[in-house]
Scaffold this motif. Structure first.
Motif, mmCIF file in Angstrom:
data_model
loop_
_atom_site.group_PDB
_atom_site.id
_atom_site.type_symbol
_atom_site.label_atom_id
_atom_site.label_comp_id
_atom_site.label_asym_id
_atom_site.label_seq_id
_atom_site.Cartn_x
_atom_site.Cartn_y
_atom_site.Cartn_z
ATOM 1 N N THR A 1 8.348 -43.561 -21.850
ATOM 2 C CA THR A 1 7.177 -42.620 -22.121
ATOM 3 C C THR A 1 7.840 -41.967 -23.470
ATOM 4 O OG1 THR A 1 7.680 -42.511 -19.847
ATOM 5 C CG2 THR A 1 5.927 -40.772 -20.330
ATOM 6 N N GLU A 2 6.453 -40.837 -23.874
ATOM 7 C CA GLU A 2 6.448 -39.675 -24.608
ATOM 8 C C GLU A 2 6.889 -38.708 -24.311
ATOM 9 O OE1 GLU A 2 7.241 -38.425 -27.496
ATOM 10 O OE2 GLU A 2 6.077 -39.897 -28.182
ATOM 11 N N ILE A 3 7.645 -38.364 -25.227
ATOM 12 C CA ILE A 3 8.369 -36.645 -24.549
ATOM 13 C C ILE A 3 8.257 -35.453 -25.006
ATOM 14 C CG2 ILE A 3 10.205 -37.680 -22.717
ATOM 15 C CD1 ILE A 3 12.236 -37.110 -25.243
ATOM 16 N N LEU A 4 7.530 -36.075 -26.267
ATOM 17 C CA LEU A 4 6.904 -35.150 -27.054
ATOM 18 C C LEU A 4 5.894 -34.192 -27.118
ATOM 19 C CD1 LEU A 4 9.174 -34.408 -30.149
ATOM 20 C CD2 LEU A 4 9.123 -33.058 -28.512
ATOM 21 N N PRO A 5 4.808 -33.232 -26.605
ATOM 22 C CA PRO A 5 3.661 -32.974 -26.316
ATOM 23 C C PRO A 5 2.593 -33.552 -28.102
ATOM 24 C CG PRO A 5 4.680 -30.803 -26.352
ATOM 25 C CD PRO A 5 5.869 -32.181 -26.883
ATOM 26 N N VAL A 6 1.892 -34.229 -27.836
ATOM 27 C CA VAL A 6 1.289 -34.895 -28.834
ATOM 28 C C VAL A 6 0.811 -34.314 -29.656
ATOM 29 C CG1 VAL A 6 -0.149 -36.721 -27.968
ATOM 30 C CG2 VAL A 6 -0.531 -34.758 -26.536
ATOM 31 N N GLU A 7 0.077 -32.638 -29.640
ATOM 32 C CA GLU A 7 -0.403 -31.843 -30.180
ATOM 33 C C GLU A 7 0.961 -31.304 -31.307
ATOM 34 O OE1 GLU A 7 0.090 -30.066 -26.879
ATOM 35 O OE2 GLU A 7 -1.458 -31.671 -26.493
ATOM 36 N N ILE A 8 2.114 -31.575 -31.233
ATOM 37 C CA ILE A 8 2.860 -31.316 -31.931
ATOM 38 C C ILE A 8 3.252 -32.666 -32.977
ATOM 39 C CG2 ILE A 8 5.652 -31.165 -31.824
ATOM 40 C CD1 ILE A 8 5.756 -29.245 -29.555
ATOM 41 N N LEU A 9 3.043 -33.853 -31.889
ATOM 42 C CA LEU A 9 3.369 -34.855 -33.111
ATOM 43 C C LEU A 9 2.236 -34.800 -34.175
ATOM 44 C CD1 LEU A 9 3.872 -37.693 -29.865
ATOM 45 C CD2 LEU A 9 5.333 -36.735 -31.429
ATOM 46 N N LYS A 10 0.984 -34.248 -33.765
ATOM 47 C CA LYS A 10 0.025 -34.544 -34.980
ATOM 48 C C LYS A 10 0.645 -33.137 -36.052
ATOM 49 C CE LYS A 10 -4.435 -36.162 -33.052
ATOM 50 N NZ LYS A 10 -4.928 -35.373 -31.946
ATOM 51 N N LYS A 11 0.620 -32.431 -35.346
ATOM 52 C CA LYS A 11 0.528 -31.212 -36.134
ATOM 53 C C LYS A 11 2.225 -31.231 -37.495
ATOM 54 C CE LYS A 11 2.135 -25.974 -36.459
ATOM 55 N NZ LYS A 11 2.578 -24.725 -34.953
ATOM 56 N N PHE A 12 3.379 -32.551 -36.924
ATOM 57 C CA PHE A 12 4.166 -32.145 -37.952
ATOM 58 C C PHE A 12 3.664 -34.151 -38.611
ATOM 59 C CE2 PHE A 12 5.461 -28.896 -35.273
ATOM 60 C CZ PHE A 12 5.253 -27.928 -35.986
ATOM 61 N N SER A 13 3.099 -34.738 -38.239
ATOM 62 C CA SER A 13 2.834 -35.969 -38.273
ATOM 63 C C SER A 13 3.906 -36.945 -38.645
ATOM 64 C CB SER A 13 2.815 -36.124 -40.261
ATOM 65 O OG SER A 13 2.552 -35.759 -41.004
ATOM 66 N N LEU A 14 4.251 -36.754 -36.715
ATOM 67 C CA LEU A 14 5.852 -37.395 -36.808
ATOM 68 C C LEU A 14 5.384 -38.261 -35.733
ATOM 69 C CD1 LEU A 14 7.865 -34.159 -35.036
ATOM 70 C CD2 LEU A 14 7.749 -35.086 -36.861
ATOM 71 N N PRO A 15 6.250 -40.055 -36.049
ATOM 72 C CA PRO A 15 5.716 -41.206 -35.091
ATOM 73 C C PRO A 15 6.201 -40.893 -34.042
ATOM 74 C CG PRO A 15 7.808 -41.214 -36.465
ATOM 75 C CD PRO A 15 6.816 -39.812 -36.845
ATOM 76 N N ASN A 16 5.060 -41.719 -32.766
ATOM 77 C CA ASN A 16 5.785 -41.424 -31.128
ATOM 78 C C ASN A 16 6.594 -41.833 -31.005
ATOM 79 O OD1 ASN A 16 5.582 -44.161 -30.606
ATOM 80 N ND2 ASN A 16 3.412 -44.083 -30.662
ATOM 81 N N ILE A 17 7.533 -41.670 -29.853
ATOM 82 C CA ILE A 17 8.453 -42.265 -29.480
ATOM 83 C C ILE A 17 8.615 -43.903 -29.857
ATOM 84 C CG2 ILE A 17 8.212 -42.785 -26.851
ATOM 85 C CD1 ILE A 17 10.571 -41.107 -26.273
ATOM 86 N N ASN A 18 7.890 -44.330 -29.496
ATOM 87 C CA ASN A 18 8.741 -46.283 -29.274
ATOM 88 C C ASN A 18 8.714 -46.491 -31.007
ATOM 89 O OD1 ASN A 18 8.430 -46.136 -26.920
ATOM 90 N ND2 ASN A 18 6.392 -46.024 -26.082
ATOM 91 N N GLU A 19 7.021 -45.873 -31.671
ATOM 92 C CA GLU A 19 7.513 -46.297 -32.765
ATOM 93 C C GLU A 19 8.601 -46.207 -33.555
ATOM 94 O OE1 GLU A 19 5.148 -47.803 -34.566
ATOM 95 O OE2 GLU A 19 6.098 -46.688 -36.423
#
Ligand code: ADP
Ligand code: MG
Length: 703
Positions: free
Chosen positions: A191-209
């Motif tokens: 399960t993703e634990i970081l907010p999606v907006e943050i992933l987008k803003k910093f171009s971070l891969p999702n947890i599984n990737e």
């Protein structure tokens, strides 16, 4: 959750590792010893580094002194007996040549580590001794296919391991096999634990990737992204924890409200023998603003040696006292507590404030008397050491807790005094100037005031690094100064009071100096193991001028104030930390005359020369602590455990400081909109904090 690729059987990430295919009971036990108990924790067992084409050097291209990694085949291995000491030698070859790898220690272990023909990666510093060699290289065994694919773009993770893990087959290669099974044969559904907006803003891969890429990187670029994600995640939750903690302390409502700053502060101010610096005035206002609010203060006062923190603290304590409350001032050593007591009494008595001193070494009768004063409320300002946190100490109405030289106390001690009051305001003070990024972490839960101004010095401080053979000249100079009415400190290294040999050396030096070079002067010896009455008397005699030279261990490091002492000779100066030298030097340059600090060098090394040069070149505490941080690294600089926060797994508080600032901003933004983390989208953050960080949030009650 992870899903089996073929038959869709799901495994929860909380599944205990012993239920995983590939982990038997033996492996499970050793993994538990390194903190891995379930699948999720296993997936967060990250590689320590990676091997790929670009990081490998062909043996023929090695150069002396390079730090390099080679990959090759074990050709031969044997124990070499010599007259001095034997060693274990392993010969490794690649297409371009051969390299010797040598172990002087752990021979019985090393001769089981490899089989001839094994493929290995060896990393170390290239040395030359009858040919190129590595001594005690970092080594990893590789599978045959791993070796053959290294020429392609393959990246091989190298995992941290321990002797215990290795014994049960979990060396680096063992971990790769295990992860190959778990990640290769299952589909990870964390399960993703970081907010999606943050992933987008910093171009971070999702947890599984990110989990896949950190264990099986497709490319260096993907790997970097995955690492950045996990660093961010770690820093984000650290900062979240600190912000929540800070907020929650501040949400504590006071049981009382100060309606004014009271009469006392003005009276004290008018009687001061000096004008406050602008910085002191500003900080008094910052603290008063906190004190008059209906929420509890939690503030750090940071100010270089000599910036005048004590008077600021005292002025603020008078606010509490004029409303009928008590203030506790806790100092780390008896010498410092006594000095505070003596100095504060001088300015308290004329305005009618009752100051009491509570330290460990007092006689039972005196102690009983003081305890009574504290309990009845008669003692308005109580100065003491950690004796203040004993159970028998009961305050009548404690509303302000001040902790001096805060870095000398652990979180627990700090919390213990605080518990003596009913949600008291808390002011902690430190003379260790902390680089901003560090203070954000160490004191991330506090507001910070900075005394960035030192009252105008009348005399200069000159610092000299001197070889031991020049000591006679130093002593001559000292004698001249003493004859003109000056006083001196001679400091010996005794970093830990328990080090008997050091103490012995200091005592002998004292005896020798007082019977030879300085036989015409009054010397006294001061160290931590002495009785408090004795220490007190010596400090008193030194301040009054009866003693010319104080021969001392580092007990004088914190706070001691004698404006007439203008010479400090520090013996074996290379053994002290930079911050410590700076603190020691802060004992001089407090009066009219110019001061000299002599750093006596007995053993020169490259680092000691560099370090002493830093002290010589600046008296700015901030610059010194930045350098200290660079030279020693954060781990040694501050023990994280003492400050009550978790050990970092992947982030580096120094190298990743930019990322930490961003993570902190994001954490603050989220808390601003949702202070209790109750919104649906923040629930996961809340549950992670409660699950993984509760032991670091003792006082937290907002979640
Ligand atoms: P520190 O911040 O290192 O604890 P202290 O509070 O011990 O510093 O102050 C150092 C010395 O400077 C003390 O002797 C104190 O009386 C004096 N002092 C404090 N403020 C001022 C000022 N504004 N002007 C002159 N002297 C000051
Ligand atoms: Mg001080």
């Amino acid at each position: 959750m992870i899903r089996k690729k073929e038959n869709n059987k799901n495994i929860d990430l909380k599944t205990s590792i012993q239920h995983l295919a590939g982990v038997g009971p033996k492996k499970a036990t050793v993994l538990q010893n390194v903190g891995v108990t379930n699948l999720q924790e296993l997936l967060y067992y990250f590689p320590r580094r990676y091997l790929d084409r670009s990081t490998i050097t062909p043996i023929a291209k090695l150069k002396v002194d390079d730090n390099a990694t080679i990959v090759g085949k074990i050709i031969s291995q044997n124990y070499v007996k010599t007259r001095k000491r034997g060693y274990y030698q392993v010969l490794v070859g690649d297409d371009s040549g051969h390299l010797k790898c040598v172990w002087f220690h752990g021979v019985s272990y090393m001769n089981k580590a490899f089989k001839n023909g094994d493929m290995v990666a060896m990393s170390g510093k290239v040395e030359f001794f009858n040919g190129y060699q590595f001594i005690h290289p970092d080594y990893d065994s590789l599978e045959k296919d791993e070796y053959s694919t290294l020429n392609t773009a393959r990246i091989i993770p190298l995992y941290p391991s321990t002797a215990d893990l290795k014994k049960k087959g979990l060396d680096s290669r063992g971990f790769r096999r295990l992860f190959g099974k778990i990640i290769g044969e299952n589909e990870i559904l964390a399960t993703e634990i970081l907010p999606v907006e943050i992933l987008k803003k910093f171009s971070l891969p999702n947890i599984n990737e990110a989990i896949i890429q950190i264990h099986f990187p497709d490319s260096m670029e993907k790997l970097k992204e995955a690492q950045k994600r996990f660093k961010f995640e770690e820093l984000f939750f650290l900062q979240m924890m600190l912000c929540v903690k800070g907020k929650s302390i501040k949400l504590n409502k006071k049981r009382f409200i100060y309606d004014s700053a009271g009469e006392l502060i003005k009276k004290i101010y008018e009687k001061l023998p000096f004008e406050l610096t602008d910085a002191q005035k500003r900080v008094v206002h910052e603290i008063w603003d906190d004190m008059k609010s209906d929420r509890v203060m939690n503030r750090l006062l940071q100010g270089d040696v000599g910036s005048g923190k004590t008077i600021v603290a005292f002025l603020c304590s008078s606010i509490a006292i004029s409303h009928g409350f008590q203030t506790a001032l806790m100092a780390p050593t008896e010498i410092l507590a006594e000095q505070h007591y003596r100095n504060l009494k001088k300015i308290s008595e004329p305005v009618g404030i009752k100051v009491s001193l509570l330290i460990g070494g007092q006689k039972a009768k005196v102690r009983q008397e003081i305890l009574k004063e504290i309990e009845s409320g008669k003692a308005e300002l109580v100065v003491g050491t950690h004796a203040l946190i004993q159970e028998s100490v009961v305050f009548n109405k404690l509303s302000l807790v001040i902790i001096d030289e805060q870095h000398r106390f652990g979180v627990i001690q700090r919390n213990e005094v605080i518990k003596k009051g009913l949600h008291p305001d808390v002011l902690v003070m430190t003379a260790t100037p902390i680089p901003r990024t560090m203070s954000m972490t160490l004191y991330g839960d506090m507001d910070v005031s900075v005394l960035d101004q030192v009252p105008a010095r009348r005399g200069k401080i000159i610092t000299k690094v001197v070889d031991k053979i020049k000591l006679p000249a130093v002593y001559d100079y000292t004698k001249k100064q003493l004859k003109e009415g000056g006083q001196a400190y001679i400091v010996y290294p005794l970093i830990q009071e328990s080090e008997k040999m050091d103490l012995q050396a200091a005592i002998q030096a004292y005896e020798k100096l007082s019977s030879t070079v300085f036989k015409d002067f009054n010397l006294a010896l001061l160290h931590g193991a002495m009785k408090s009455e004795e220490k007190d008397k010596i400090m008193h005699d030194f301040r009054s001028g009866t003693i010319d030279i104080l021969v001392s261990t580092t007990v004088i490091e914190v706070g001691v104030d004698n404006p007439n002492a203008s010479i400090m000779i520090i013996e074996n100066s290379e053994r002290f930390g930079l911050t410590q030298l700076h603190q020691l030097r802060g004992r001089i340059g407090r009066g009219e005359r110019d001061s000299v600090c002599v750093l006596v060098e007995r053993k020169k090394t490259n680092t000691s020369i560099r370090r002493l040069n830093v002290i010589k070149s600046t008296i700015n505490g901030f610059d010194i602590s930045e350098e200290d941080l660079k030279l020693r690294g954060p781990g040694e600089f501050y023990s994280t455990r003492q400050h009550g926060f978790p050990k970092m797994k992947i982030a580096d508080l120094i190298a990743d400081r930019e990322l930490m600032i961003e993570a902190r901003e994001e954490a603050q933004n989220i808390l601003k909109l949702d202070p209790h983390l109750r919104r649906d989208k923040n629930k996961i953050i809340r549950s992670i904090l409660l699950e993984n960080y509760s032991e670091y949030m003792e006082f937290v009650n907002v979640l």
